[in-house]
Design an enzyme around this catalytic site. Structure first.
Site, PDB file in Angstrom:
ATOM      1  N   HIS A 205      31.326  18.408  44.228  1.00 28.86           N
ATOM      2  CA  HIS A 205      32.260  19.537  44.118  1.00 28.86           C
ATOM      3  C   HIS A 205      31.641  20.883  44.461  1.00 28.86           C
ATOM      4  O   HIS A 205      32.319  21.908  44.365  1.00 28.86           O
ATOM      5  CB  HIS A 205      32.863  19.599  42.708  1.00 28.86           C
ATOM      6  CG  HIS A 205      31.894  20.067  41.656  1.00 28.86           C
ATOM      7  ND1 HIS A 205      30.956  19.240  41.103  1.00 28.86           N
ATOM      8  CD2 HIS A 205      31.711  21.271  41.065  1.00 28.86           C
ATOM      9  CE1 HIS A 205      30.239  19.904  40.209  1.00 28.86           C
ATOM     10  NE2 HIS A 205      30.674  21.153  40.172  1.00 28.86           N
TER      11      HIS A 205
HETATM   12  C1  UD1 Z   1      33.829  25.518  38.572  1.00 26.66           C
HETATM   13  C2  UD1 Z   1      32.535  26.316  38.465  1.00 26.66           C
HETATM   14  C3  UD1 Z   1      31.349  25.416  38.800  1.00 26.66           C
HETATM   15  C4  UD1 Z   1      31.365  24.159  37.952  1.00 26.66           C
HETATM   16  C5  UD1 Z   1      32.700  23.456  38.058  1.00 26.66           C
HETATM   17  C6  UD1 Z   1      32.746  22.320  37.092  1.00 26.66           C
HETATM   18  C7  UD1 Z   1      32.732  28.708  39.040  1.00 26.66           C
HETATM   19  C8  UD1 Z   1      32.417  29.722  40.040  1.00 26.66           C
HETATM   20  N1  UD1 Z   1      32.525  27.432  39.403  1.00 26.66           N
HETATM   21  O1  UD1 Z   1      33.967  25.135  39.921  1.00 26.66           O
HETATM   22  O2  UD1 Z   1      30.142  26.115  38.551  1.00 26.66           O
HETATM   23  O3  UD1 Z   1      30.336  23.319  38.387  1.00 26.66           O
HETATM   24  O4  UD1 Z   1      33.758  24.377  37.722  1.00 26.66           O
HETATM   25  O5  UD1 Z   1      33.693  21.365  37.410  1.00 26.66           O
HETATM   26  O6  UD1 Z   1      33.136  29.018  37.946  1.00 26.66           O
HETATM   27  N2  UD1 Z   1      41.606  22.974  40.293  1.00 26.66           N
HETATM   28  C9  UD1 Z   1      42.638  22.149  39.922  1.00 26.66           C
HETATM   29  N3  UD1 Z   1      42.796  21.864  38.600  1.00 26.66           N
HETATM   30  C10 UD1 Z   1      42.002  22.372  37.633  1.00 26.66           C
HETATM   31  C11 UD1 Z   1      40.956  23.225  38.012  1.00 26.66           C
HETATM   32  C12 UD1 Z   1      40.770  23.520  39.351  1.00 26.66           C
HETATM   33  O7  UD1 Z   1      43.394  21.662  40.760  1.00 26.66           O
HETATM   34  O8  UD1 Z   1      42.202  22.061  36.441  1.00 26.66           O
HETATM   35  C13 UD1 Z   1      41.400  23.259  41.724  1.00 26.66           C
HETATM   36  C14 UD1 Z   1      42.093  24.518  42.219  1.00 26.66           C
HETATM   37  O9  UD1 Z   1      42.518  24.289  43.515  1.00 26.66           O
HETATM   38  C15 UD1 Z   1      40.962  25.530  42.235  1.00 26.66           C
HETATM   39  C16 UD1 Z   1      39.749  24.676  42.586  1.00 26.66           C
HETATM   40  O10 UD1 Z   1      39.993  23.426  41.947  1.00 26.66           O
HETATM   41  O11 UD1 Z   1      41.164  26.556  43.159  1.00 26.66           O
HETATM   42  C17 UD1 Z   1      38.430  25.259  42.124  1.00 26.66           C
HETATM   43  O12 UD1 Z   1      38.459  25.534  40.728  1.00 26.66           O
HETATM   44  P1  UD1 Z   1      37.491  26.661  40.104  1.00 26.66           P
HETATM   45  O13 UD1 Z   1      37.566  26.620  38.628  1.00 26.66           O
HETATM   46  O14 UD1 Z   1      37.719  27.964  40.766  1.00 26.66           O
HETATM   47  O15 UD1 Z   1      36.072  26.214  40.577  1.00 26.66           O
HETATM   48  P2  UD1 Z   1      35.388  24.769  40.514  1.00 26.66           P
HETATM   49  O16 UD1 Z   1      35.124  24.324  41.901  1.00 26.66           O
HETATM   50  O17 UD1 Z   1      36.153  23.885  39.598  1.00 26.66           O
HETATM   51  N1  UDP Z   2      32.572  14.501  34.185  1.00 28.65           N
HETATM   52  C1  UDP Z   2      33.665  13.826  33.664  1.00 28.65           C
HETATM   53  N2  UDP Z   2      34.545  13.212  34.535  1.00 28.65           N
HETATM   54  C2  UDP Z   2      34.364  13.231  35.883  1.00 28.65           C
HETATM   55  C3  UDP Z   2      33.239  13.933  36.404  1.00 28.65           C
HETATM   56  C4  UDP Z   2      32.371  14.567  35.518  1.00 28.65           C
HETATM   57  O1  UDP Z   2      33.835  13.744  32.456  1.00 28.65           O
HETATM   58  O2  UDP Z   2      35.182  12.652  36.604  1.00 28.65           O
HETATM   59  C5  UDP Z   2      31.657  15.169  33.241  1.00 28.65           C
HETATM   60  C6  UDP Z   2      30.203  14.740  33.389  1.00 28.65           C
HETATM   61  O3  UDP Z   2      29.722  14.463  32.111  1.00 28.65           O
HETATM   62  C7  UDP Z   2      29.520  15.940  33.993  1.00 28.65           C
HETATM   63  C8  UDP Z   2      30.348  17.068  33.438  1.00 28.65           C
HETATM   64  O4  UDP Z   2      31.675  16.566  33.477  1.00 28.65           O
HETATM   65  O5  UDP Z   2      28.186  16.084  33.601  1.00 28.65           O
HETATM   66  C9  UDP Z   2      30.144  18.374  34.170  1.00 28.65           C
HETATM   67  O6  UDP Z   2      31.069  18.561  35.135  1.00 28.65           O
HETATM   68  P1  UDP Z   2      30.834  19.011  36.623  1.00 28.65           P
HETATM   69  O7  UDP Z   2      29.989  18.056  37.330  1.00 28.65           O
HETATM   70  O8  UDP Z   2      32.210  19.241  37.107  1.00 28.65           O
HETATM   71  O9  UDP Z   2      30.129  20.444  36.478  1.00 28.65           O
HETATM   72  P2  UDP Z   2      28.628  20.971  36.621  1.00 28.65           P
HETATM   73  O10 UDP Z   2      27.805  20.287  35.610  1.00 28.65           O
HETATM   74  O11 UDP Z   2      28.175  20.721  38.026  1.00 28.65           O
HETATM   75  O12 UDP Z   2      28.762  22.432  36.376  1.00 28.65           O
END
Ligand code: UD1
Ligand code: UDP
Length: 361
Positions: A205
């Site tokens: 991601h």
């Molecule tokens: C965010 C964090 C990242 C973290 C990740 C964990 C920032 C800058 N990034 O990235 O550090 O590793 O979360 O998973 O804060 N979306 C959905 N449903 C949701 C949430 C998001 O569809 O419930 C989609 C939307 O299109 C959104 C995109 O995911 O625009 C990105 O979501 P966002 O929270 O901005 O950043 P992440 O890539 O999730």
């Molecule tokens: N995780 C989960 N379901 C998934 C993918 C990830 O429960 O399908 C959990 C997993 O334990 C992981 C945590 O979510 O360590 C953190 O999420 P993510 O990888 O999105 O964020 P990051 O740690 O890179 O910020």
């Protein structure tokens, strides 16, 4: 009544890190308030974690949602300022490195509210990552820098953070992992999703991997090549869905594409995998303790301890297929390696003690 310690959480990894801290503060009789920013909002990105981790329901959900960095961070800042003015927190606790973390630290610092940053001091030294910006700025604003890994203390010192602000407390992500270890059942996950005995668990991601369609297509081609060797299961983060799907992720019989999994199923999946292929921060840490080989598709990591003490290895897209082949040939790593210092399931308790001491109770 004393005003509460306020936890600001908004994204998937925040929920996992906050659960043991909230529980430990509750045991110590501390008044708390949980503010969900709404950065993540899907059932599978948010609600499931509260249910599975016995994290109390948020007292408020600010419903900020998605947006560009500036728009999302600005909306978070405005909503959190209003929330803090209304509830006068004694302290604001922020987690990790997401936009909700930085916005909460900024809103609190401008109101003169003390800040505790859980997972302070990690550095990738890669300012193209949004998380690196968030980490550095949050640590400048935090009164308590709660550190998961010893080298973080040096990073903080190099950035002028006074030594007495930094506390090595261990890793609350690992508290949650160890607390639920009995629930992670690879056989149940294999049965539920119709998976073979041997598989690789993948998650992707990071914007650098999934935002650009050409880069995503290159990655999909390599995942297909991995799936020629061994089945691959990928619960797809919503951010990655459009580019990975457009690049034909589903078009391989050995590649099992799934929606995001709940925590218990996800860690069960990783526990039973021959390897994890990932760009997640949390997965690098979880595989360190589970002793599952981890191939991290990034040029750097803010978690080098997962390489020195764990099973993690950084790989380029070109190195991925040979690296998987090598893991398959070598078999599982030794199970008895020493965990990183204080990754022992007691970080939540240490964090609660530091917070309570600093509040003068
Ligand atoms: C965010 C964090 C990242 C973290 C990740 C964990 C920032 C800058 N990034 O990235 O550090 O590793 O979360 O998973 O804060 N979306 C959905 N449903 C949701 C949430 C998001 O569809 O419930 C989609 C939307 O299109 C959104 C995109 O995911 O625009 C990105 O979501 P966002 O929270 O901005 O950043 P992440 O890539 O999730
Ligand atoms: N995780 C989960 N379901 C998934 C993918 C990830 O429960 O399908 C959990 C997993 O334990 C992981 C945590 O979510 O360590 C953190 O999420 P993510 O990888 O999105 O964020 P990051 O740690 O890179 O910020």
């Amino acid at each position: 009544m004393l005003s509460p310690v306020v936890h600001v959480i908004g994204a998937r990894p925040n929920f996992i890190k906050a659960a043991p801290v909230v529980a430990a503060l509750a045991e110590r009789g501390c008044a708390q308030r949980i503010v969900h920013t709404g950065q993540h909002y899907d059932e599978r990105m948010s609600t499931v974690f509260f249910r599975e981790l016995s994290l109390p329901e948020p007292d408020v959900d600010l419903g900020v949602g998605s947006g560009s960095h500036g728009r999302q961070t600005g909306a978070l800042l405005a909503a959190l300022e209003e929330e803090f003015v209304a509830t006068s927190p004694r302290m604001v606790v922020v987690y990790g490195d997401v936009n909700s973390t930085l916005a909460a630290a900024l809103a609190a610092s401008k109101l003169g509210i003390p800040i505790a940053h859980v997972e302070a001091g990690l550095r990738s030294f890669d300012m193209t990552m949004p998380e690196e910006i968030n980490r550095r700025l949050t640590d400048q604003l935090a009164d308590l820098c709660l550190v998961t890994s010893p080298e973080a203390i040096g990073h903080l010192a190099n950035e002028g953070v006074a030594v007495d602000r930094a506390h090595l407390v261990g890793n609350p992500m690992i508290d949650t992992l160890l607390a639920h270890l009995d629930r992670f059942d690879p056989a149940a996950v294999r049965g539920r999703y119709g998976l073979p005995e041997r598989y690789v668990a993948a998650t992707l991601h990071r914007p650098a991997n999934v935002d650009d369609p050409a880069t995503a297509a290159e990655l999909v081609a390599r995942l297909h090549a991995v799936a020629d060797l061994v089945d691959v299961v990928i619960p797809v983060h919503p951010r990655s869905r459009p580019t990975l799907t457009a690049a034909g992720l589903d078009d391989h019989p050995g590649l099992h594409v799934r929606d995001p999994l709940g925590y218990v199923e996800f860690v069960g999946l990783v526990r039973g995998a021959v390897a994890a292929v990932t760009d997640s921060g949390g997965v690098q840490e979880e595989t360190t303790i589970l002793r599952v080989p981890c191939l991290t598709l990034r040029p750097n990591t803010e978690r080098p301890i997962t390489i020195t003490h764990g099973t993690n290895r950084l790989v380029t897209v070109d190195e991925l297929v040979p690296a998987v082949r090598k893991v398959l040939e070598q078999g599982p790593p030794a199970a008895d390696a020493e965990a990183p210092p204080l990754w022992d399931g007691r970080a939540g308790a240490r964090i609660a003690d530091v917070i309570i001491r600093s509040l003068g109770e």
